[in-house]
Design an enzyme around this catalytic site. Sequence first.
Site, short mmCIF file in Angstrom:
data_model
loop_
_atom_site.label_atom_id
_atom_site.label_comp_id
_atom_site.label_asym_id
_atom_site.label_seq_id
_atom_site.Cartn_x
_atom_site.Cartn_y
_atom_site.Cartn_z
N GLY A 47 0.84 -1.20 0.00
CA GLY A 47 0.00 0.00 0.00
C GLY A 47 0.87 1.24 0.00
N SER A 134 26.76 -0.56 7.41
CA SER A 134 27.04 -2.00 7.45
C SER A 134 28.10 -2.28 8.50
CB SER A 134 27.55 -2.48 6.09
OG SER A 134 27.99 -3.83 6.19
N TYR A 144 33.53 -1.94 -0.67
CA TYR A 144 32.19 -1.87 -0.06
C TYR A 144 32.31 -1.37 1.38
CZ TYR A 144 27.79 -3.45 2.01
OH TYR A 144 26.60 -3.51 2.70
N LYS A 148 30.91 2.18 3.04
CA LYS A 148 30.00 2.27 4.20
C LYS A 148 30.65 3.09 5.32
CE LYS A 148 26.30 -0.11 2.84
NZ LYS A 148 25.06 0.59 2.49
N1 NAP Z 1 21.63 -8.01 3.85
C1 NAP Z 1 22.70 -7.79 4.60
O1 NAP Z 1 23.26 -8.75 5.19
C2 NAP Z 1 23.23 -6.39 4.77
C3 NAP Z 1 24.23 -6.20 5.75
C4 NAP Z 1 24.72 -4.91 5.94
C5 NAP Z 1 24.24 -3.85 5.20
N2 NAP Z 1 23.29 -4.07 4.23
C6 NAP Z 1 22.81 -2.90 3.49
O2 NAP Z 1 21.39 -2.85 3.58
C7 NAP Z 1 20.88 -2.06 2.48
C8 NAP Z 1 19.70 -2.82 1.86
O3 NAP Z 1 20.17 -4.00 1.26
P1 NAP Z 1 19.43 -5.40 1.40
O4 NAP Z 1 20.28 -6.27 2.24
O5 NAP Z 1 18.00 -5.22 1.76
O6 NAP Z 1 19.61 -5.96 -0.08
P2 NAP Z 1 18.66 -5.83 -1.36
O7 NAP Z 1 17.48 -6.70 -1.20
O8 NAP Z 1 19.57 -6.08 -2.53
O9 NAP Z 1 18.17 -4.31 -1.37
C9 NAP Z 1 18.85 -3.24 -1.99
C10 NAP Z 1 17.80 -2.37 -2.65
O10 NAP Z 1 18.44 -1.20 -3.13
C11 NAP Z 1 18.01 -0.93 -4.45
N3 NAP Z 1 19.11 -0.24 -5.12
C12 NAP Z 1 20.38 -0.65 -5.28
N4 NAP Z 1 21.08 0.26 -5.96
C13 NAP Z 1 20.23 1.28 -6.24
C14 NAP Z 1 20.34 2.50 -6.92
N5 NAP Z 1 21.48 2.87 -7.53
N6 NAP Z 1 19.26 3.32 -6.99
C15 NAP Z 1 18.09 2.95 -6.42
N7 NAP Z 1 17.92 1.80 -5.77
C16 NAP Z 1 18.98 0.98 -5.68
C17 NAP Z 1 17.70 -2.31 -5.06
O11 NAP Z 1 16.70 -2.23 -6.07
P3 NAP Z 1 17.04 -2.11 -7.64
O12 NAP Z 1 18.10 -3.13 -7.92
O13 NAP Z 1 15.75 -2.41 -8.32
O14 NAP Z 1 17.50 -0.71 -7.85
C18 NAP Z 1 17.16 -3.06 -3.85
O15 NAP Z 1 15.75 -2.93 -3.73
C19 NAP Z 1 22.04 -1.85 1.52
O16 NAP Z 1 22.52 -0.53 1.68
C20 NAP Z 1 23.09 -2.86 2.00
O17 NAP Z 1 24.39 -2.45 1.70
C21 NAP Z 1 22.77 -5.32 4.01
#
Ligand code: NAP
Length: 240
Positions: A47, A134, A144, A148
């Site tokens: 939503g 991160s 990376y 961060k």
């Molecule tokens: N999962 C982990 O273990 C973890 C740990 C530490 C930090 N993080 C951080 O958490 C955040 C969210 O990641 P997540 O883990 O939820 O992974 P995710 O599912 O890959 O989410 C990342 C989101 O960001 C969007 N995105 C990436 N580049 C973009 C851009 N240039 N413009 C607009 N949207 C963009 C992607 O969509 P599109 O590809 O459609 O653009 C996706 O929806 C990130 O910053 C990541 O570095 C994750």
Amino acid sequence: MSRTIVVTGGGTGIGKAAAERFRADGDRVVITGRRPDVLEKAAAELGAEALVCDGTDPEQVRRLVGELPPEVHVLVNNAGGNTDFGAPDGENDLAALKSNWLGNFDANVLTAVLMTTALAPRLANGGAVVQIGSIAGTRGAGSYGAAKAALATWNQDVAAELGPRGITSNVVAPGFTAGTEFFQDRMTVDRREKLLAATMVKRQGEVADIAAVIHFLASPAARHITGQTLHVNGGALTTR
Ligand SMILES: NC(=O)c1ccc[n+]([C@@H]2O[C@H](COP(=O)([O-])OP(=O)(O)OC[C@H]3O[C@@H](n4cnc5c(N)ncnc54)[C@H](OP(=O)(O)O)[C@@H]3O)[C@@H](O)[C@H]2O)c1
């Protein structure tokens, strides 16, 4: 009071969970991302409203901000990820190395810098910015982790600049969090077990764990917390 929330990268993973948490309060939530199909599907489920935008592109960010409501209460700079996954090996190719480093800086720092700068005049006094950092920003993980770390350092400037308006700015730094597209197909059973073993609570992080902290930092209860990095990693990394 219903608020307006913008979550970049809100179509999947942590961003989607954060959007869901704010929607549970009845807030108006706008999610952004590059893939229209992913975004539309998530928006329909939640939503929320979907606006396609590559956060690394200044022109797309400028256009996006023009389409947002006149006042935004909370900005969650969540878009990002490790762009080294799938990138050509830069070990023996300095040009590829440079391109890989710039890729992570673009994806994890400039997405937040462009969005925050463009939206700052329209952020409501008393509002909040939440950056998604991160554990890698402290522990290291090549370009990376360095990106961060830069995000967290820059966040202090944002907090100082917006503080006089009662707007807070903090970093939430997740450890390994499941239920996202972050690792693509790179998470092996062995690696997952090692990451779980490294936590004190002996479980993986869930997207709801991160969303809860994002929601708290944007809440009335957190108006005196700013310029900080909050680690959410089950004790895999501790701070004093
Ligand atoms: N999962 C982990 O273990 C973890 C740990 C530490 C930090 N993080 C951080 O958490 C955040 C969210 O990641 P997540 O883990 O939820 O992974 P995710 O599912 O890959 O989410 C990342 C989101 O960001 C969007 N995105 C990436 N580049 C973009 C851009 N240039 N413009 C607009 N949207 C963009 C992607 O969509 P599109 O590809 O459609 O653009 C996706 O929806 C990130 O910053 C990541 O570095 C994750």
